[in-house]
Design a protein around this motif. Structure first.
Motif, PDB file in Angstrom:
ATOM      1  N   LEU A 230       0.833  -1.207   0.000  1.00 31.28           N
ATOM      2  CA  LEU A 230       0.000   0.000   0.000  1.00 31.28           C
ATOM      3  C   LEU A 230       0.871   1.261   0.000  1.00 31.28           C
ATOM      4  CD1 LEU A 230      -2.832  -1.070   2.477  1.00 31.28           C
ATOM      5  CD2 LEU A 230      -2.851  -1.120  -0.026  1.00 31.28           C
ATOM      6  N   GLN A 231       1.970   1.237   0.772  1.00 34.94           N
ATOM      7  CA  GLN A 231       2.872   2.404   0.779  1.00 34.94           C
ATOM      8  C   GLN A 231       3.474   2.619  -0.601  1.00 34.94           C
ATOM      9  OE1 GLN A 231       3.458   4.734   3.357  1.00 34.94           O
ATOM     10  NE2 GLN A 231       4.257   5.755   1.514  1.00 34.94           N
ATOM     11  N   SER A 232       3.817   1.535  -1.282  1.00 39.13           N
ATOM     12  CA  SER A 232       4.372   1.641  -2.633  1.00 39.13           C
ATOM     13  C   SER A 232       3.357   2.267  -3.597  1.00 39.13           C
ATOM     14  CB  SER A 232       4.779   0.246  -3.129  1.00 39.13           C
ATOM     15  OG  SER A 232       5.246   0.315  -4.455  1.00 39.13           O
ATOM     16  N   ILE A 233       2.093   1.904  -3.450  1.00 42.52           N
ATOM     17  CA  ILE A 233       1.043   2.490  -4.294  1.00 42.52           C
ATOM     18  C   ILE A 233       0.954   3.998  -4.048  1.00 42.52           C
ATOM     19  CG2 ILE A 233      -1.455   2.552  -4.690  1.00 42.52           C
ATOM     20  CD1 ILE A 233      -1.412  -0.530  -4.030  1.00 42.52           C
ATOM     21  N   ILE A 234       0.987   4.405  -2.791  1.00 44.26           N
ATOM     22  CA  ILE A 234       0.951   5.834  -2.466  1.00 44.26           C
ATOM     23  C   ILE A 234       2.182   6.533  -3.049  1.00 44.26           C
ATOM     24  CG2 ILE A 234       1.207   7.494  -0.570  1.00 44.26           C
ATOM     25  CD1 ILE A 234      -0.726   5.776   1.057  1.00 44.26           C
ATOM     26  N   ASP A 235       3.344   5.915  -2.913  1.00 42.71           N
ATOM     27  CA  ASP A 235       4.576   6.517  -3.445  1.00 42.71           C
ATOM     28  C   ASP A 235       4.477   6.725  -4.962  1.00 42.71           C
ATOM     29  OD1 ASP A 235       5.574   6.494  -0.864  1.00 42.71           O
ATOM     30  OD2 ASP A 235       6.835   4.712  -1.193  1.00 42.71           O
ATOM     31  N   HIS A 236       3.912   5.740  -5.659  1.00 47.55           N
ATOM     32  CA  HIS A 236       3.737   5.882  -7.112  1.00 47.55           C
ATOM     33  C   HIS A 236       2.776   7.030  -7.440  1.00 47.55           C
ATOM     34  CE1 HIS A 236       5.603   1.867  -7.470  1.00 47.55           C
ATOM     35  NE2 HIS A 236       5.996   2.353  -8.624  1.00 47.55           N
ATOM     36  N   ALA A 237       1.702   7.135  -6.677  1.00 47.96           N
ATOM     37  CA  ALA A 237       0.741   8.224  -6.913  1.00 47.96           C
ATOM     38  C   ALA A 237       1.413   9.581  -6.680  1.00 47.96           C
ATOM     39  CB  ALA A 237      -0.478   8.056  -6.013  1.00 47.96           C
ATOM     40  N   LYS A 238       2.206   9.675  -5.615  1.00 48.08           N
ATOM     41  CA  LYS A 238       2.884  10.940  -5.323  1.00 48.08           C
ATOM     42  C   LYS A 238       3.925  11.284  -6.392  1.00 48.08           C
ATOM     43  CE  LYS A 238       2.199  11.482  -0.395  1.00 48.08           C
ATOM     44  NZ  LYS A 238       2.818  11.621   0.929  1.00 48.08           N
ATOM     45  N   GLY A 239       4.467  10.276  -7.038  1.00 57.22           N
ATOM     46  CA  GLY A 239       5.407  10.512  -8.122  1.00 57.22           C
ATOM     47  C   GLY A 239       4.719  10.959  -9.410  1.00 57.22           C
ATOM     48  N   ARG A 240       3.446  10.671  -9.493  1.00 58.94           N
ATOM     49  CA  ARG A 240       2.704  10.971 -10.723  1.00 58.94           C
ATOM     50  C   ARG A 240       1.950  12.296 -10.643  1.00 58.94           C
ATOM     51  NH1 ARG A 240       0.024   6.213 -14.165  1.00 58.94           N
ATOM     52  NH2 ARG A 240      -0.883   7.491 -15.782  1.00 58.94           N
ATOM     53  N   TRP A 241       1.451  12.631  -9.435  1.00 56.62           N
ATOM     54  CA  TRP A 241       0.695  13.859  -9.242  1.00 56.62           C
ATOM     55  C   TRP A 241       1.288  14.663  -8.104  1.00 56.62           C
ATOM     56  CZ3 TRP A 241      -1.917   9.179 -10.087  1.00 56.62           C
ATOM     57  CH2 TRP A 241      -2.629   9.108 -11.287  1.00 56.62           C
ATOM     58  N   ASP A 242       1.010  15.948  -8.085  1.00 53.76           N
ATOM     59  CA  ASP A 242       1.491  16.834  -7.027  1.00 53.76           C
ATOM     60  C   ASP A 242       0.503  16.768  -5.858  1.00 53.76           C
ATOM     61  OD1 ASP A 242       2.863  18.706  -5.586  1.00 53.76           O
ATOM     62  OD2 ASP A 242       2.126  20.415  -6.748  1.00 53.76           O
TER      63      ASP A 242
END
Length: 151
Positions: A61-73
């Motif tokens: 789940l943390q990895s999913i959040i990290d990917h989202a943060k890398g994609r959007w501000d």
């Protein structure tokens, strides 16, 4: 903590207030709440039991959040997922995202939920009038995930 796995229910107002606390630059909050349905594939559901693999699930789940943060501000992202026995109408999962603008918040919230449905190690068992059954992954979830890989 942006990821929590817990048996107890969560309070939406408290979670959102904590997510926004002290950050005046938040202009948008997008949320998704998943709940237990009383019917699945045409069969009544009396109860759903969710299991996870401790440690591995939180990391996924943390990895999913990290990917989202890398994609959007994004300012903040939160996933609260319940495990254990749940009844129809119970809350299962909360995904909440804050950002300066709604477009990023909506997209990131949907992205996180699509990845959670297909990539997070959870197992669901439904108790029905015909006995217990494990819930398989849905093709529609894989299709939802696929659109994020298109350029």
């Amino acid at each position: 903590m942006p990821v929590r796995i817990q048996e107890q229910d969560f309070d939406l107002s408290t979670e959102i207030a904590n997510l926004r606390s002290g950050n005046g630059s938040v202009g948008a909050v997008a949320i998704f709440i998943g709940t237990v349905r009383d019917l699945n594939d045409g069969t009544a559901v009396r109860q759903m039991t969710l299991e996870h693999y401790p440690g591995m699930t939180e990391a996924a789940l943390q990895s999913i959040i990290d990917h989202a943060k890398g994609r959007w501000d994004l300012h903040q992202a939160l996933i609260v997922h319940r495990v254990g026995p749940l009844q129809p109408l119970d809350q299962i999962v909360l995904v909440a995202v804050t950002s300066a603008h709604r477009g990023e918040a909506f997209a990131a919230c949907e992205f996180i939920m699509d990845y959670l449905k297909t990539q997070a190690p959870f197992w669901k068992k439904e108790d029905t009038p015909n006995g217990a059954r494990w819930v398989d992954a849905r093709v529609s979830d894989d299709e939802a995930l696929a659109r994020w890989t298109k350029t």
